[in-house]
Design a protein around this motif. Structure first.
Motif, PDB file in Angstrom:
ATOM      1  N   HIS A 200     -37.773  63.938   1.787  1.00 16.78           N
ATOM      2  CA  HIS A 200     -37.642  63.705   3.041  1.00 16.78           C
ATOM      3  C   HIS A 200     -36.108  63.076   3.546  1.00 16.78           C
ATOM      4  N   SER A 201     -36.149  63.465   4.789  1.00 16.66           N
ATOM      5  CA  SER A 201     -34.785  63.043   5.343  1.00 16.66           C
ATOM      6  C   SER A 201     -35.307  62.387   6.693  1.00 16.66           C
ATOM      7  N   TYR A 202     -34.468  61.161   7.118  1.00 12.73           N
ATOM      8  CA  TYR A 202     -34.614  60.878   8.196  1.00 12.73           C
ATOM      9  C   TYR A 202     -34.510  61.839   9.335  1.00 12.73           C
ATOM     10  N   ALA A 203     -35.361  62.116  10.308  1.00 14.14           N
ATOM     11  CA  ALA A 203     -35.082  63.401  11.304  1.00 14.14           C
ATOM     12  C   ALA A 203     -33.899  63.283  11.998  1.00 14.14           C
ATOM     13  N   ASP A 204     -33.368  62.336  12.120  1.00 17.34           N
ATOM     14  CA  ASP A 204     -32.061  62.046  13.011  1.00 17.34           C
ATOM     15  C   ASP A 204     -30.690  62.275  12.102  1.00 17.34           C
ATOM     16  N   ASN A 205     -30.852  62.461  10.700  1.00 16.79           N
ATOM     17  CA  ASN A 205     -29.752  62.392   9.873  1.00 16.79           C
ATOM     18  C   ASN A 205     -29.277  64.236   9.818  1.00 16.79           C
ATOM     19  N   ALA A 206     -28.618  64.546  10.812  1.00  7.88           N
ATOM     20  CA  ALA A 206     -28.327  65.944  10.806  1.00  7.88           C
ATOM     21  C   ALA A 206     -27.519  66.482   9.589  1.00  7.88           C
ATOM     22  N   THR A 207     -26.670  65.399   9.264  1.00  7.47           N
ATOM     23  CA  THR A 207     -25.642  65.613   7.965  1.00  7.47           C
ATOM     24  C   THR A 207     -26.378  66.008   6.871  1.00  7.47           C
ATOM     25  N   ALA A 208     -27.511  65.164   6.507  1.00 11.18           N
ATOM     26  CA  ALA A 208     -28.298  65.322   5.283  1.00 11.18           C
ATOM     27  C   ALA A 208     -29.030  66.481   5.530  1.00 11.18           C
ATOM     28  N   ILE A 209     -29.650  66.713   6.379  1.00  7.44           N
ATOM     29  CA  ILE A 209     -30.671  68.022   6.584  1.00  7.44           C
ATOM     30  C   ILE A 209     -29.678  69.088   6.458  1.00  7.44           C
ATOM     31  N   GLY A 210     -28.502  69.302   6.959  1.00  8.71           N
ATOM     32  CA  GLY A 210     -27.625  70.270   6.678  1.00  8.71           C
ATOM     33  C   GLY A 210     -27.225  70.355   5.331  1.00  8.71           C
ATOM     34  N   LEU A 211     -27.070  69.589   4.479  1.00  9.18           N
ATOM     35  CA  LEU A 211     -26.734  69.722   3.285  1.00  9.18           C
ATOM     36  C   LEU A 211     -28.072  70.267   2.447  1.00  9.18           C
ATOM     37  N   TYR A 212     -29.414  69.603   2.637  1.00  6.26           N
ATOM     38  CA  TYR A 212     -30.380  70.094   2.102  1.00  6.26           C
ATOM     39  C   TYR A 212     -30.740  71.509   2.522  1.00  6.26           C
ATOM     40  N   GLU A 213     -30.487  72.078   3.471  1.00  3.38           N
ATOM     41  CA  GLU A 213     -30.739  73.371   4.072  1.00  3.38           C
ATOM     42  C   GLU A 213     -29.833  74.330   3.184  1.00  3.38           C
ATOM     43  N   SER A 214     -28.542  73.837   3.057  1.00  3.62           N
ATOM     44  CA  SER A 214     -27.642  74.802   2.370  1.00  3.62           C
ATOM     45  C   SER A 214     -27.987  74.879   0.894  1.00  3.62           C
TER      46      SER A 214
END
Length: 231
Positions: A200-214
């Motif tokens: 889970h990531s806070y929905a507004d944490n674009a940096t973390a979400i980008g890392l997870y997608e990579s």
């Protein structure tokens, strides 16, 4: 009593976890259930009846603050108040990015490291972390000059899935690729068992979400992380 019918075990991951493989960690009061407070603050109800909500309120008053991971923000049970409620993106990985060479060792962590793990999590706030959270699954970390500076591990285990969690890096040691490489290793370990990984990531944490997608994670659903405390 109206049952909460789940289309998927990740729709309500806390309840799926505490009524499944990690039920030995559960404290139950009637229709309410929570993780033992030494391990975490996660809680939920077994159905949406007024009786179960009242049981959850009693459990909060008895054992302290809880965190709910649900599709929507619930109404606060009697005797409780909502401290915060934030949208999170629930992400799942069925495959992981290939490994890459690093110039640091990734070391297994355990009970002997518990105090340092708690201190690092308290400093960096990757999510709820308590005195025995490190026992929920395998954790690995990076040490620099003997100091634990980064870690990642496993937490909730609903059937067929294991959650990657506790990913954090000391502020003085960021930008060195520790978080990405540790999370990649944790994810690969989960997938090697035949399960899928989720986080889970806070929905507004674009940096973390980008890392997870990579690394191979893809968004599955938005859920609400709600903190309840006694009123």
């Amino acid at each position: 009593m109206t049952a909460n019918v789940l289309a998927h075990v990740l729709d309500r991951p806390v309840v799926s976890t505490l009524t499944g493989r990690q039920k030995h960690l559960a404290v139950q009061r009637g229709g309410a259930i929570r993780m033992h407070p030494d391990f975490g603050l996660f809680a939920g109800t077994l159905d949406d009846s007024p009786e179960s909500l009242a049981d959850l309120g009693a459990l909060v008053r008895e054992m302290g603050t809880v965190g709910l991971v649900e599709p929507t923000t619930p109404s606060p049970p009697p005797g409780t108040r909502i401290v915060s409620s934030a949208p999170c993106l629930q992400m799942v990985a069925e495959r992981v990015a290939p490994a890459w060479d690093v110039d640091f060792d990734m070391l297994p962590l355990g009970d002997a490291d518990a105090a340092e793990m708690l201190a690092l999590a308290t400093l960096t706030k990757p999510g709820p972390f308590f005195s025995r959270t490190h026992q929920l699954g395998d954790f690995i970390g990076v040490r620099v000059d003997g100091q634990l500076v980064a870690m990642a591990g496993q937490r909730m285990r609903p059937d067929g899935y294991t959650e990657a969690s506790g990913v954090c890096v000391h502020p003085d040691h960021r930008g060195k690729g520790y978080a990405a490489r540790l999370l990649r290793e944790v994810t690969a370990t989960i997938l090697a068992t035949g399960e899928k990984a989720f986080l889970h990531s806070y929905a507004d944490n674009a940096t973390a979400i980008g890392l997870y997608e990579s690394l191979g994670y893809r968004g599955r659903a938005e859920v609400m992380f709600t903190i309840l405390a006694a009123a």
